[in-house]
Design an enzyme around this catalytic site. Sequence first.
Site, PDB file in Angstrom:
ATOM      1  N   CYS A  63      42.025 -25.963  15.375  1.00  0.00           N
ATOM      2  CA  CYS A  63      40.780 -25.895  16.147  1.00  0.00           C
ATOM      3  C   CYS A  63      40.533 -27.175  16.955  1.00  0.00           C
ATOM      4  O   CYS A  63      40.523 -28.277  16.394  1.00  0.00           O
ATOM      5  CB  CYS A  63      39.636 -25.677  15.155  1.00  0.00           C
ATOM      6  SG  CYS A  63      38.011 -25.914  15.865  1.00  0.00           S
ATOM      7  N   ARG A 130      27.581 -17.778  12.679  1.00  0.00           N
ATOM      8  CA  ARG A 130      29.037 -17.860  12.657  1.00  0.00           C
ATOM      9  C   ARG A 130      29.463 -18.883  11.603  1.00  0.00           C
ATOM     10  O   ARG A 130      28.725 -19.825  11.287  1.00  0.00           O
ATOM     11  CB  ARG A 130      29.574 -18.280  14.025  1.00  0.00           C
ATOM     12  CG  ARG A 130      29.118 -17.370  15.156  1.00  0.00           C
ATOM     13  CD  ARG A 130      30.214 -17.185  16.176  1.00  0.00           C
ATOM     14  NE  ARG A 130      31.336 -16.462  15.609  1.00  0.00           N
ATOM     15  CZ  ARG A 130      31.458 -15.130  15.625  1.00  0.00           C
ATOM     16  NH1 ARG A 130      30.543 -14.372  16.176  1.00  0.00           N
ATOM     17  NH2 ARG A 130      32.517 -14.558  15.090  1.00  0.00           N
ATOM     18  N   SER A 149      30.736 -30.415  15.794  1.00  0.00           N
ATOM     19  CA  SER A 149      31.767 -31.450  15.941  1.00  0.00           C
ATOM     20  C   SER A 149      31.292 -32.643  16.771  1.00  0.00           C
ATOM     21  O   SER A 149      31.661 -33.786  16.491  1.00  0.00           O
ATOM     22  CB  SER A 149      33.020 -30.852  16.574  1.00  0.00           C
ATOM     23  OG  SER A 149      32.735 -30.328  17.860  1.00  0.00           O
ATOM     24  N   TYR A 195      38.252 -21.050  26.588  1.00  0.00           N
ATOM     25  CA  TYR A 195      37.817 -19.896  25.783  1.00  0.00           C
ATOM     26  C   TYR A 195      37.149 -18.843  26.661  1.00  0.00           C
ATOM     27  O   TYR A 195      37.350 -17.642  26.479  1.00  0.00           O
ATOM     28  CB  TYR A 195      36.855 -20.340  24.667  1.00  0.00           C
ATOM     29  CG  TYR A 195      37.565 -20.996  23.508  1.00  0.00           C
ATOM     30  CD1 TYR A 195      38.013 -20.247  22.429  1.00  0.00           C
ATOM     31  CD2 TYR A 195      37.800 -22.368  23.505  1.00  0.00           C
ATOM     32  CE1 TYR A 195      38.676 -20.851  21.356  1.00  0.00           C
ATOM     33  CE2 TYR A 195      38.463 -22.973  22.444  1.00  0.00           C
ATOM     34  CZ  TYR A 195      38.901 -22.208  21.375  1.00  0.00           C
ATOM     35  OH  TYR A 195      39.559 -22.805  20.327  1.00  0.00           O
TER      36      TYR A 195
HETATM   37  N1  LIG Z   1      30.021 -25.952  18.214  1.00  0.00           N
HETATM   38  C1  LIG Z   1      30.991 -25.918  17.219  1.00  0.00           C
HETATM   39  C2  LIG Z   1      32.065 -24.877  17.530  1.00  0.00           C
HETATM   40  C3  LIG Z   1      33.144 -24.833  16.512  1.00  0.00           C
HETATM   41  C4  LIG Z   1      33.987 -23.556  16.645  1.00  0.00           C
HETATM   42  O1  LIG Z   1      33.663 -22.642  17.411  1.00  0.00           O
HETATM   43  N2  LIG Z   1      35.083 -23.488  15.871  1.00  0.00           N
HETATM   44  C5  LIG Z   1      35.910 -22.295  15.898  1.00  0.00           C
HETATM   45  C6  LIG Z   1      37.362 -22.627  15.662  1.00  0.00           C
HETATM   46  S1  LIG Z   1      38.182 -23.274  17.048  1.00  0.00           S
HETATM   47  C7  LIG Z   1      35.527 -21.386  14.759  1.00  0.00           C
HETATM   48  O2  LIG Z   1      35.454 -21.827  13.637  1.00  0.00           O
HETATM   49  N3  LIG Z   1      35.297 -20.119  15.073  1.00  0.00           N
HETATM   50  C8  LIG Z   1      34.970 -19.121  14.119  1.00  0.00           C
HETATM   51  C9  LIG Z   1      33.970 -18.146  14.674  1.00  0.00           C
HETATM   52  O3  LIG Z   1      33.512 -18.304  15.804  1.00  0.00           O
HETATM   53  O4  LIG Z   1      33.676 -17.197  13.962  1.00  0.00           O
HETATM   54  C10 LIG Z   1      31.579 -27.296  17.094  1.00  0.00           C
HETATM   55  O5  LIG Z   1      31.941 -27.879  18.133  1.00  0.00           O
HETATM   56  O6  LIG Z   1      31.638 -27.808  16.007  1.00  0.00           O
END
Ligand SMILES: N[C@@H](CCC(=O)N[C@@H](CS)C(=O)NCC(=O)O)C(=O)O
Length: 326
Positions: A63, A130, A149, A195
């Site tokens: 990720c 999520r 993050s 994305y």
């Molecule tokens: N805003 C979050 C986004 C994190 C994110 O979207 N991570 C993805 C992996 S690349 C995830 O875990 N997705 C699972 C989902 O959307 O269900 C951050 O930057 O921490």
Amino acid sequence: MGQLIDGVWHDKWYDTAANGGHFKRSESKFRHWITPEGDAGPEGNSGFRAERDRYHLYVSLACPWAHRTLLMRKLKGLENIVPVSVVHPLMLEHGWTFEDDFPGTTGDSLYQNEFLYQLYLHADKSYSGRVTVPVLWDKQQNTIVSNESADIMRMFNSAFDAVGARAGDYYPAELREQIDEINHWVYDCVNNGVYKSGFATSQEAYDEAVSVLFNALDRLEKILGQQRYLTGDRLTEADLRLWTTLVRFDPVYVTHFKCDKHRIGDSLNLHGFLREIYQIPGIAETVNLEHIRHHYYRSHKTINPSGVISLGPAFNWNEPHGRDRL
Ligand SMILES: N[C@@H](CCC(=O)N[C@@H](CS)C(=O)NCC(=O)O)C(=O)O
């Protein structure tokens, strides 16, 4: 892939139909801050004082958002202060899992959970939203400090300085305005832009996202032709945030997300910048292309139903980067 609704897991892909084929990323829900004295940060509750071995970081090596936090953890020498658990690269019907049969995974060393959503339920048993990585966990209060993050990077940058972090400030006061401004468009057009291109389910949504993405990459290529880093001559958080997308670009985004106008390998300055940061001591250890490639090609069944992983171009990020000329 799914989400929690009132504490119950539902296996469901992103709903792009509700947005005319556009992918919309949701906001992170846990937004507390670790601070040197434990007082509240910009938002959230107080009570998260910087201490050694109190916090635990959950990541996926695939990720790009989690990768930012690993970069900062490495640069600030936090490996012994904030230990890490690594999920399995495949994210399927149960979301992220702690299966540990893939090299580089660790399982859940704190609670032996099977699925990451169980950790979210441990923090809030009626959580809706999520279930994403990265997650910064507090072993004292048994809760999630943050699943954002961008915030975790900032905490790692300065909160642990008095408890043994390595010196270095990647968000210096005098550059904050400039860093925030760059982060804003790099996030929207590039980090999230890949994305938006890849998950678009209408031609119009894809055309829009991919054109914004390559305009931004052209702009970045120009900036990095004139100066070594995005804000000038000093490596900052803004560079690290861009970099985790660049690392994944040629191996994955070009093919899997249809970001194929040109490759980073064909962009002199972006490619040099990619190699320079890769060659900073410790950084290459944070890059796991097996996790990256297996995650994207095998988890996103809607865009790659066969799960076949493409060959990808050959490259060598250890070649001289030539950035010292700037
Ligand atoms: N805003 C979050 C986004 C994190 C994110 O979207 N991570 C993805 C992996 S690349 C995830 O875990 N997705 C699972 C989902 O959307 O269900 C951050 O930057 O921490």
